[in-house]
Scaffold this active site. Structure first.
Site, PDB file in Angstrom:
ATOM      1  N   TYR A 165      22.787   6.493 -38.142  1.00 60.07           N
ATOM      2  CA  TYR A 165      21.727   6.866 -39.100  1.00 60.07           C
ATOM      3  C   TYR A 165      22.119   7.588 -40.313  1.00 60.07           C
ATOM      4  O   TYR A 165      21.253   8.502 -40.633  1.00 60.07           O
ATOM      5  CB  TYR A 165      20.668   7.477 -38.313  1.00 60.07           C
ATOM      6  N   TYR A 224      13.069   5.007 -25.904  1.00 62.89           N
ATOM      7  CA  TYR A 224      14.336   4.783 -26.661  1.00 62.89           C
ATOM      8  C   TYR A 224      15.431   4.356 -25.558  1.00 62.89           C
ATOM      9  O   TYR A 224      15.688   4.682 -24.621  1.00 62.89           O
ATOM     10  CB  TYR A 224      14.877   5.976 -27.276  1.00 62.89           C
ATOM     11  N   ASP A 257      16.233   3.324 -16.927  1.00 63.21           N
ATOM     12  CA  ASP A 257      17.192   3.900 -18.032  1.00 63.21           C
ATOM     13  C   ASP A 257      17.577   5.360 -17.632  1.00 63.21           C
ATOM     14  O   ASP A 257      16.826   6.216 -18.549  1.00 63.21           O
ATOM     15  CB  ASP A 257      16.842   3.387 -19.359  1.00 63.21           C
ATOM     16  N   LYS A 271      26.130   8.044 -21.552  1.00 64.82           N
ATOM     17  CA  LYS A 271      26.349   9.130 -22.004  1.00 64.82           C
ATOM     18  C   LYS A 271      27.011  10.209 -21.077  1.00 64.82           C
ATOM     19  O   LYS A 271      28.292  10.503 -21.134  1.00 64.82           O
ATOM     20  CB  LYS A 271      24.842   9.953 -22.186  1.00 64.82           C
TER      21      LYS A 271
HETATM   22  C1  LIG Z   1      21.542   7.291 -25.758  1.00 64.17           C
HETATM   23  C2  LIG Z   1      20.495   6.112 -25.094  1.00 64.17           C
HETATM   24  C3  LIG Z   1      20.894   4.927 -24.980  1.00 64.17           C
HETATM   25  C4  LIG Z   1      21.954   4.347 -26.006  1.00 64.17           C
HETATM   26  O1  LIG Z   1      23.224   4.677 -25.348  1.00 64.17           O
HETATM   27  P1  LIG Z   1      24.458   4.410 -26.570  1.00 64.17           P
HETATM   28  O2  LIG Z   1      25.506   4.882 -25.746  1.00 64.17           O
HETATM   29  O3  LIG Z   1      24.178   5.188 -27.731  1.00 64.17           O
HETATM   30  O4  LIG Z   1      24.248   2.864 -26.828  1.00 64.17           O
HETATM   31  C5  LIG Z   1      20.063   4.201 -24.262  1.00 64.17           C
HETATM   32  N1  LIG Z   1      18.944   4.685 -23.448  1.00 64.17           N
HETATM   33  C6  LIG Z   1      18.963   6.104 -23.404  1.00 64.17           C
HETATM   34  C7  LIG Z   1      17.808   6.620 -22.781  1.00 64.17           C
HETATM   35  C8  LIG Z   1      19.772   6.952 -24.245  1.00 64.17           C
HETATM   36  O5  LIG Z   1      19.457   8.390 -24.396  1.00 64.17           O
END
Ligand SMILES: *Cc1c(COP(=O)(O)O)cnc(C)c1O
Length: 438
Positions: A27, A155, A256, A285
């Site tokens: 970004y 997100y 997620d 992550k």
């Molecule tokens: C960071 C994140 C993503 C995206 O992961 P990337 O490895 O950056 O593509 C998706 N969902 C959540 C909840 C996140 O914190």
């Protein structure tokens, strides 16, 4: 054609200057003068800059380096695997690191999740999850159920399908609204983590899922903690009710857990706060302890069988670097360390200390809220912070944080000791307090 002339590669210029000639950052603009620091090395909870300064890391490199940097056992896992094979294709071939990792993930994750799709990054794990949900319904001959119901302030990543389920206004992607699939959104949960439950909290969700059930493939959400969309913690009861409503309306649930997985919220997976299991779960992550990129999408037997009994007979996805052995080997070791180190104790100690030491910030007049859950501490201000102002001040105090919007937050590595954490929280409070006069 771009010809690289010798003197355009100016090796005597600082790394930061050379960087600014060619490189995009997350970004970022290619012509801004946002602060940028060159890192020489990192070890434990410390990031060492090229100029010799050392910073205590309060970000875990975007929430991923649970065991700190340059960890001897994680290093060893990479070295050993490199000597066997760094990579081999996953089509038609398999290997021990991927098998061990998948066994562990199934064992540790919420009940019912029994099939593992290994992929390259969090956003891709979300793409895969959405594709699984849609392909599941297609396989049942249902061509209509292909939309997602998502929460505001959510997100889920930066690729196109993932963008479509991020908050359409604050989610950084609203300028693409014309080209994104239109999804269904419900309000961000209004109930804080410990709020006593009221039926009104679920009304909007209930309405949206019931009105759109024939078009909905799945609900997708971040369980308990909405991360990048606002660092908000919501009531486990909300999640329980979502699970019930998904069942009632024949809609799948995608959790997620890319930010929350592996202990960050005080439970191994945030779904455990509500004692529910999703149909599909995304991990990322933290999966390799921050060593390299790897993500996973898990699903139930029912979803997997449903997909594979459809016309296609197979799940339609397969990245080149799927199941990369190096990444799997280090993920195996990271999970071993997590269990061996007693992560629960580590996180609860961090939680207690964050509660105590961030509390003073609540009395600053420009601070709206201070909240802590597990290894996450958030100071929310009334107004957005100017990164160009705050970043150098944090660095001057010897700490590394990356505030966004009106949130100054920390998610330190689980191995951080009491002294370092105190230095981190104290410096954070001082810098935040100083913002008042700006
Ligand atoms: C960071 C994140 C993503 C995206 O992961 P990337 O490895 O950056 O593509 C998706 N969902 C959540 C909840 C996140 O914190």
């Amino acid at each position: 054609m771009h010809v690289i002339v010798g003197n355009t590669l100016n090796h005597s210029a600082s790394i930061v200057e050379r960087d600014k000639q060619y490189i995009w950052h997350p970004y970022s603009s290619v012509n801004n003068d946002n602060p940028l620091y060159a890192v020489a090395s990192a070890s434990g909870v410390r990031i060492k800059l090229e100029d010799g300064r050392e910073l205590i890391d309060g970000m875990s490199s975007w929430w991923s380096t649970l065991h700190g940097y340059n960890h001897p056992e994680l290093n060893q896992a990479v070295i050993e695997q490199t000597q066997k094979m760094a990579h081999v294709m996953f089509g038609g071939l398999t290997h021990e690191p991927a098998v061990s990792l998948s066994e562990k993930l199934v064992q540790l994750s919420p009940e019912g999740l029994s099939k593992v799709f290994l992929c390259d990054s969090g956003s891709v794990a979300v793409e895969v999850a959405m594709k699984m949900a849609i392909q599941f319904w297609l396989s049942q001959g249902n061509k209509r159920k292909n939309k997602m119901l998502s929460l505001r302030s959510g997100y889920h990543g930066d690729t196109f399908a993932a963008m479509s389920v991020c908050d359409p206004v604050t989610g950084m992607h609203h300028m693409f609204s014309e080209v994104l699939r239109e999804q269904v959104f419900t309000e961000s949960p209004q109930c804080k983590f410990n709020d006593p439950w009221q039926e009104t909290y679920i009304q909007d969700f209930q309405q949206k899922i019931s009105d759109n059930r024939q078009d909905l493939a799945a609900v997708i959400l971040e369980p308990i903690v909405q991360g990048t969309g606002g660092m908000k913690f919501y009531s486990p009861e909300f999640l329980r009710r979502v699970r019930q409503l998904c069942d009632q309306h024949n809609v799948l649930l995608i959790a997620d857990e890319i930010a929350t997985g592996f202990g960050r919220t005080g439970k191994l997976f945030a779904c455990e706060h509500a004692q529910i299991s999703p149909d599909i779960m995304c991990l990322g992550k933290t999966l390799t302890g921050g060593y390299m990129t790897l993500a996973a999408t898990l699903c139930t037997e029912q979803i997997a069988e449903g997909i594979c009994h459809g016309d296609a007979g197979v799940f339609m996805h397969g990245p080149t670097f799927m199941g990369n052995p190096l990444a799997c080997a280090v993920a195996n070791k990271s999970i071993e360390l997590l269990l061996k180190n007693n992560w629960q104790q580590q996180v609860s100690r961090i939680e207690q200390q964050l509660i105590q030491e961030l509390a003073p910030a609540a009395s600053f007049s420009h601070v709206k809220d201070v909240r802590v859950l597990g290894g996450i501490g958030v100071i929310e201000l009334h107004n957005p912070v100017d990164l160009r102002l705050i970043q150098p001040r944090l660095v001057d105090k010897g700490i590394w944080l990356r505030p966004f919007g009106s949130r100054v937050y920390t998610m330190p590595p689980y191995i951080i000791d009491q002294t370092d954490l105190s230095q981190l929280t104290q410096a954070t409070c001082e810098v935040v307090e100083g913002l008042e006069t700006v």
